[in-house]
Design a protein around this motif. Structure first.
Motif, PDB file in Angstrom:
ATOM      1  N   VAL A  89      -0.382   3.758  -2.872  1.00  0.00           N
ATOM      2  CA  VAL A  89      -1.380   4.770  -2.524  1.00  0.00           C
ATOM      3  C   VAL A  89      -1.032   6.171  -3.046  1.00  0.00           C
ATOM      4  CG1 VAL A  89      -0.753   5.520  -0.160  1.00  0.00           C
ATOM      5  CG2 VAL A  89      -3.151   5.254  -0.795  1.00  0.00           C
ATOM      6  N   TYR A 125     -15.473   5.360  -0.318  1.00  0.00           N
ATOM      7  CA  TYR A 125     -14.354   6.160  -0.846  1.00  0.00           C
ATOM      8  C   TYR A 125     -14.786   7.612  -1.018  1.00  0.00           C
ATOM      9  CZ  TYR A 125     -12.112   1.707  -1.978  1.00  0.00           C
ATOM     10  OH  TYR A 125     -11.556   0.457  -1.906  1.00  0.00           O
ATOM     11  N   SER A 134      -8.266   7.976   6.881  1.00  0.00           N
ATOM     12  CA  SER A 134      -7.376   7.494   5.818  1.00  0.00           C
ATOM     13  C   SER A 134      -7.592   5.994   5.617  1.00  0.00           C
ATOM     14  CB  SER A 134      -5.912   7.761   6.189  1.00  0.00           C
ATOM     15  OG  SER A 134      -5.488   6.856   7.180  1.00  0.00           O
ATOM     16  N   HIS A 135      -7.217   5.505   4.438  1.00  0.00           N
ATOM     17  CA  HIS A 135      -7.367   4.076   4.139  1.00  0.00           C
ATOM     18  C   HIS A 135      -6.633   3.239   5.175  1.00  0.00           C
ATOM     19  CE1 HIS A 135      -9.220   4.930   0.313  1.00  0.00           C
ATOM     20  NE2 HIS A 135      -8.246   5.774   0.049  1.00  0.00           N
ATOM     21  N   ARG A 183      -8.839   9.271   1.487  1.00  0.00           N
ATOM     22  CA  ARG A 183      -9.649   9.024   2.681  1.00  0.00           C
ATOM     23  C   ARG A 183     -11.014   8.439   2.331  1.00  0.00           C
ATOM     24  NH1 ARG A 183      -8.838  14.283   6.476  1.00  0.00           N
ATOM     25  NH2 ARG A 183      -9.750  15.416   4.700  1.00  0.00           N
ATOM     26  N   MET A 184     -11.672   7.990   3.382  1.00  0.00           N
ATOM     27  CA  MET A 184     -13.027   7.448   3.201  1.00  0.00           C
ATOM     28  C   MET A 184     -13.971   8.154   4.163  1.00  0.00           C
ATOM     29  SD  MET A 184     -12.438   3.428   2.556  1.00  0.00           S
ATOM     30  CE  MET A 184     -11.609   3.024   4.052  1.00  0.00           C
ATOM     31  N   TRP A 208       0.833  -1.208   0.000  1.00  0.00           N
ATOM     32  CA  TRP A 208       0.000   0.000   0.000  1.00  0.00           C
ATOM     33  C   TRP A 208       0.866   1.257   0.000  1.00  0.00           C
ATOM     34  CZ3 TRP A 208       0.074   3.920   3.495  1.00  0.00           C
ATOM     35  CH2 TRP A 208       0.380   3.671   4.838  1.00  0.00           C
ATOM     36  N   TRP A 221      -5.052   1.222  -4.202  1.00  0.00           N
ATOM     37  CA  TRP A 221      -5.046   0.585  -2.885  1.00  0.00           C
ATOM     38  C   TRP A 221      -5.137  -0.936  -3.104  1.00  0.00           C
ATOM     39  CZ3 TRP A 221      -3.808   1.953   1.831  1.00  0.00           C
ATOM     40  CH2 TRP A 221      -4.221   1.190   2.923  1.00  0.00           C
ATOM     41  N   GLN A 252      -1.237   9.090   5.465  1.00  0.00           N
ATOM     42  CA  GLN A 252      -1.805   7.749   5.653  1.00  0.00           C
ATOM     43  C   GLN A 252      -1.246   7.071   6.895  1.00  0.00           C
ATOM     44  OE1 GLN A 252      -4.136   6.022   3.779  1.00  0.00           O
ATOM     45  NE2 GLN A 252      -4.447   7.864   2.573  1.00  0.00           N
ATOM     46  N   VAL A 283      -8.527   4.385  -6.233  1.00  0.00           N
ATOM     47  CA  VAL A 283      -9.292   5.121  -5.214  1.00  0.00           C
ATOM     48  C   VAL A 283      -9.315   6.605  -5.591  1.00  0.00           C
ATOM     49  CG1 VAL A 283      -8.998   3.546  -3.268  1.00  0.00           C
ATOM     50  CG2 VAL A 283      -7.180   5.193  -3.761  1.00  0.00           C
TER      51      VAL A 283
END
Ligand SMILES: Cc1cc2nc3c(=O)[nH]c(=O)nc-3n(C[C@H](O)[C@H](O)[C@H](O)COP(=O)(O)OP(=O)(O)OC[C@H]3O[C@@H](n4cnc5c(N)ncnc54)[C@H](O)[C@@H]3O)c2cc1C
Length: 453
Positions: A84, A226, A296-297, A175-176, A80, A89, A244, A171
């Motif tokens: 990223v 997402y 963040s992921h 972030r999500m 990742w 991702w 991240q 992605v």
């Protein structure tokens, strides 16, 4: 679990080949990544263990297509961190970033997106493997689907995965958008999963194992979607690695490396019921006001990495995890019964995690069209016997419902129970192993305990 073995750590694929060629023909060999399996899947007491973590080269990565070719010892964290910043991702990740590619393919892992992404095998285009006779094979998902489906998830019993080509997931930002639901029972949690799954990228449930009565199975669901520039003004900036990475301290003060010691006093029934209750109250409040936040992921995916060495908080005898996969129609009944029975026997699990899965064609797969519940049980000398008995009873309930267990998490099952769950697939694996590994070179404590292969 622990056992003693002779360990080799080859530096590259050529060194791996010569080690394998030089081994005593009667030696049994287990393959090991970072050893993140909860049980004995990568142990080989009295034999040889090949630690593959130094095979960690990235052979190719195309930031335009998101296709990456990596060696088996590359970790999920390496992957990742590579991808990223370019807007990609890993398509399926475990709850820790420590596992290797060889390990996640060996177990054919699932993630919090299993309800639409399935297992990691769905995202692998091809892989290279070294067989017991020293020959190398390339297995392509289109050209050889049967061998492909059997090898991934075969827990190191068919040969060494040396490298793999994986399709990453694009992605729209770093972030999500996370929202919280607080279902008041297991039935409500299952209904929430079914209702939310079409609009979610990730869904994961946490259950308070101490709750009973009409609130048995109550808990929290975290739903993540997402976030692109329309929702997150920092969508692009947050792809940067420094945005991240998990913080190295808690509240800017407590070093992460010692946080497990703070957890230790709570690792008993009183402490954990308090923590579970506090978590439930907080989640209920968040759900009631419709709170959402950007995360963040890495922070969403690898929650347990916030507390490195968290297993040490469980004390000397540690913990076991029991994860069962039950078809959707029976999940509420079987999983409710498991929670109630553990509580009734004074063996309440301290952490329970719920996920939705898709069916899969691979040999000996754990995935079913239903739900999984992972239960973390503290082990002590006095709890050990009753706990093993309980998990073996669970096996029977899972088998009757047409469900399965997952060998990456198993410490307690038996050959009889595995046969009840996996049926003729046990024989199909043994037949394939006879063909690819006629002298039984690849062997693990798990395979011996469960008579696999
Ligand atoms: C905190 C935590 C969270 C987790 N969350 C999840 C989750 O969300 N979903 C999930 O599915 N799993 C999860 N796991 C389990 C973990 O993802 C798997 O056990 C994974 O296999 C670990 O990879 P590893 O590199 O540590 O492999 P190991 O544990 O060392 O080995 C796993 C198996 O793969 C075999 N193997 C290793 N390397 C190779 C190779 N190169 N070729 C062939 N076989 C090989 C081994 O022999 C063994 O049978 C979690 C584990 C932990 C500790």
């Amino acid at each position: 679990m622990a056992s003693s073995a002779t360990v080799h750590r080859p530096a590259d694929v050529e060194a791996l080949r010569s080690i394998v060629a030089s081994l005593d023909p009667s030696a049994t060999v287990a393959l090991r990544g970072t050893g993140c399996s909860y049980g004995d899947a990568s142990l080989n007491g009295g034999g040889v263990v090949l630690d593959l973590t130094r095979l960690n080269r990235v052979r190719a990565f195309d930031p335009k297509t998101g296709i990456v070719h990596v060696e088996a010892g590359v970790t999920v964290r390496d992957l990742w961190r590579l991808s990223v910043p370019h807007g990609w991702w890993p398509p399926v990740v475990s709850g820790t970033a420590a596992p290797t590619i060889g390990g996640i393919l060996g177990a054919n892992i699932h993630g919090k997106n299993a309800f639409h992404a399935g297992t990691i095998s769905n995202h692998v285009l091809r892989f290279g493997a070294l067989l017991a006779d020293g020959s190398r094979i390339e297995v392509d998902r289109e050209r050889d689907p049967e061998l492909f489906g059997a090898f991934l998830g075969s827990f190191g019993l068919l040969g060494i995965i040396t490298d793999a080509v994986i399709r990453l997931k694009p992605v729209p930002g770093g972030r999500m958008r996370v929202s919280v639901l607080a279902p008041r029972s297991l039935g409500a949690m299952i209904a929430d999963f079914e209702r939310e799954k079409d609009g979610a990228d990730y869904l994961v449930g946490w259950i308070d194992g101490f709750a009973g009565g009409s609130e048995l199975g109550r808990g929290v669901i975290h739903k993540a979607v997402y976030a692109g520039p329309d929702d997150d003004p920092e969508a692009t900036a947050s792809l940067a690695l420094e945005r991240q990475d998990l913080p190295s301290t808690l509240f800017g003060v407590v070093p992460k490396s010692i946080m497990w010691a703070f957890l230790r006093p709570f690792l008993n029934d009183v402490g954990m019921s308090m923590i579970n209750r506090a978590k439930d109250i907080a989640a209920r409040r968040e759900a009631a006001v419709g709170k959402t936040y950007l995360q963040s992921h890495a922070a969403f995916a690898f929650l347990l990495d916030y507390v490195p060495g968290w297993k040490r908080a469980y004390g000397a005898a540690g913990l076991i995890q029991y994860q069962s996969f039950v078809p959707a129609a029976a999940a509420e009944r079987v999983h409710s019964r498991m929670i109630a029975e553990a509580k009734a026997r004074g063996l309440t699990p301290y952490l329970l995690v719920y996920k939705r899965h898709l069916p899969e064609r691979g040999l000996m797969t754990h995935a079913v069209d239903g739900f999984s519940m992972a239960m973390d049980f503290r082990v002590t000398e006095s709890r050990r016997g009753p706990l093993w008995d309980l998990c073996r009873e669970y096996d029977g309930w899972v088998a009757e419902a047409g469900g399965r267990i997952y060998f990456a998490k198993d410490a307690t099952s038996t050959p009889e129970n595995v046969r009840r769950m996996f049926g003729s697939e046990v024989d199909a694996l043994a037949a394939l192993k006879k063909r690819l590994d006629p002298h039984g070179r690849w062997r693990t404590d798990l395979a011996r305990r469960l008579a696999l292969g």
